[in-house]
Design a protein around this motif. Structure first.
Motif, mmCIF file in Angstrom:
data_model
loop_
_atom_site.group_PDB
_atom_site.id
_atom_site.type_symbol
_atom_site.label_atom_id
_atom_site.label_comp_id
_atom_site.label_asym_id
_atom_site.label_seq_id
_atom_site.Cartn_x
_atom_site.Cartn_y
_atom_site.Cartn_z
ATOM 1 N N VAL A 9 -85.356 61.274 107.077
ATOM 2 C CA VAL A 9 -85.365 60.091 106.133
ATOM 3 C C VAL A 9 -84.795 60.825 104.716
ATOM 4 N N ASP A 10 -85.539 61.768 104.462
ATOM 5 C CA ASP A 10 -85.044 62.319 103.014
ATOM 6 C C ASP A 10 -83.934 62.991 103.215
ATOM 7 N N SER A 11 -83.330 63.363 104.448
ATOM 8 C CA SER A 11 -82.271 63.934 104.462
ATOM 9 C C SER A 11 -80.887 62.836 104.421
ATOM 10 N N PHE A 12 -81.147 61.848 104.998
ATOM 11 C CA PHE A 12 -80.337 60.871 105.045
ATOM 12 C C PHE A 12 -80.123 60.273 103.625
ATOM 13 N N TRP A 13 -81.368 60.195 102.757
ATOM 14 C CA TRP A 13 -81.300 59.633 101.442
ATOM 15 C C TRP A 13 -80.423 60.515 100.622
ATOM 16 N N ASP A 14 -80.857 61.977 100.874
ATOM 17 C CA ASP A 14 -79.949 63.006 100.042
ATOM 18 C C ASP A 14 -78.472 63.017 100.214
ATOM 19 N N LEU A 15 -78.078 62.678 101.464
ATOM 20 C CA LEU A 15 -76.703 62.684 101.841
ATOM 21 C C LEU A 15 -76.110 61.111 101.043
ATOM 22 N N ARG A 16 -77.016 60.043 101.099
ATOM 23 C CA ARG A 16 -76.437 58.866 100.527
ATOM 24 C C ARG A 16 -76.256 58.952 98.962
ATOM 25 N N ASP A 17 -77.154 59.752 98.493
ATOM 26 C CA ASP A 17 -77.358 59.952 97.022
ATOM 27 C C ASP A 17 -76.130 60.968 96.656
ATOM 28 N N ASP A 18 -75.948 61.854 97.411
ATOM 29 C CA ASP A 18 -74.541 62.781 97.044
ATOM 30 C C ASP A 18 -73.474 61.850 97.193
ATOM 31 N N ALA A 19 -73.316 60.931 98.087
ATOM 32 C CA ALA A 19 -71.999 60.166 98.185
ATOM 33 C C ALA A 19 -71.938 59.230 97.077
ATOM 34 N N HIS A 20 -73.086 58.804 96.689
ATOM 35 C CA HIS A 20 -73.136 57.923 95.245
ATOM 36 C C HIS A 20 -72.657 58.682 93.954
ATOM 37 N N ASP A 21 -73.303 60.009 94.144
ATOM 38 C CA ASP A 21 -73.161 60.741 92.821
ATOM 39 C C ASP A 21 -71.609 61.241 92.909
ATOM 40 N N ARG A 25 -65.992 63.186 97.172
ATOM 41 C CA ARG A 25 -66.260 64.109 98.092
ATOM 42 C C ARG A 25 -66.210 63.336 99.427
ATOM 43 N N TRP A 26 -66.617 62.261 99.416
ATOM 44 C CA TRP A 26 -66.848 61.522 100.763
ATOM 45 C C TRP A 26 -65.780 60.411 100.983
ATOM 46 N N GLN A 27 -65.044 60.034 100.129
ATOM 47 C CA GLN A 27 -63.943 59.083 100.177
ATOM 48 C C GLN A 27 -62.801 59.520 101.061
ATOM 49 N N GLY A 28 -62.651 58.717 102.253
ATOM 50 C CA GLY A 28 -61.481 59.097 103.042
ATOM 51 C C GLY A 28 -62.058 59.938 104.313
ATOM 52 N N VAL A 29 -63.461 60.109 104.393
ATOM 53 C CA VAL A 29 -63.687 60.874 105.510
ATOM 54 C C VAL A 29 -64.256 59.882 106.641
ATOM 55 N N PRO A 30 -63.368 60.030 107.792
ATOM 56 C CA PRO A 30 -63.695 59.086 108.803
ATOM 57 C C PRO A 30 -65.268 59.199 109.480
ATOM 58 N N ALA A 31 -65.693 58.087 109.863
ATOM 59 C CA ALA A 31 -67.099 57.885 110.450
ATOM 60 C C ALA A 31 -66.984 59.026 111.609
ATOM 61 N N GLU A 32 -65.990 59.395 112.472
ATOM 62 C CA GLU A 32 -65.939 59.878 113.306
ATOM 63 C C GLU A 32 -66.121 61.388 113.043
ATOM 64 N N VAL A 33 -65.395 61.961 111.949
ATOM 65 C CA VAL A 33 -65.248 63.086 111.615
ATOM 66 C C VAL A 33 -66.834 63.593 111.009
ATOM 67 N N LEU A 34 -67.599 62.493 110.120
ATOM 68 C CA LEU A 34 -68.807 62.676 109.790
ATOM 69 C C LEU A 34 -69.860 62.740 110.914
ATOM 70 N N SER A 67 -67.123 71.825 99.469
ATOM 71 C CA SER A 67 -66.190 72.850 99.668
ATOM 72 C C SER A 67 -64.674 72.211 99.610
ATOM 73 N N GLU A 68 -64.858 71.169 100.346
ATOM 74 C CA GLU A 68 -63.417 70.274 100.339
ATOM 75 C C GLU A 68 -63.088 69.915 99.097
ATOM 76 N N GLY A 69 -63.900 70.041 97.820
ATOM 77 C CA GLY A 69 -63.580 69.501 96.684
ATOM 78 C C GLY A 69 -63.621 67.973 96.370
ATOM 79 N N ASP A 70 -63.855 67.629 95.119
ATOM 80 C CA ASP A 70 -64.479 66.141 94.788
ATOM 81 C C ASP A 70 -63.272 65.276 94.723
ATOM 82 N N GLY A 71 -62.176 65.696 95.605
ATOM 83 C CA GLY A 71 -61.060 64.401 95.704
ATOM 84 C C GLY A 71 -60.076 64.526 94.704
#
Length: 71
Positions: A9-21, A25-34, A67-71
């Motif tokens: 649960v904490d890990s999924f929240w960490d991922l969500r928080d990173d996507a929010h912050d 980094r996460w924009q344009g990443v297809p669900a399949e790739v994730l 590592s992919e950059g912040d877009g």
């Protein structure tokens, strides 16, 4: 809730928080790739016969996007 479930649960929240912050980094990443990347990390731990370190998975997912950059 067990420790394993709490870490998951904490890990999924960490991922969500990173996507929010850091949305770039996460924009344009297809669900399949994730989900493929997530499956690869889990499969790698399974192949080594190690217990799943969910905190480590979240950290690696975030590092991958950073590592992919912040877009």
């Amino acid at each position: 809730m067990t420790n394993v479930e709490r870490r998951l649960v904490d890990s999924f929240w960490d991922l969500r928080d990173d996507a929010h912050d850091h949305p770039g980094r996460w924009q344009g990443v297809p669900a399949e790739v994730l989900f493929q990347r997530l499956a690869e990390y889990v499969e790698h731990a399974e192949e080594r016969g190690e217990p799943m370190d969910w905190r480590g998975v979240a950290d690696r997912m975030i590092a991958w996007r950073a590592s992919e950059g912040d877009g």
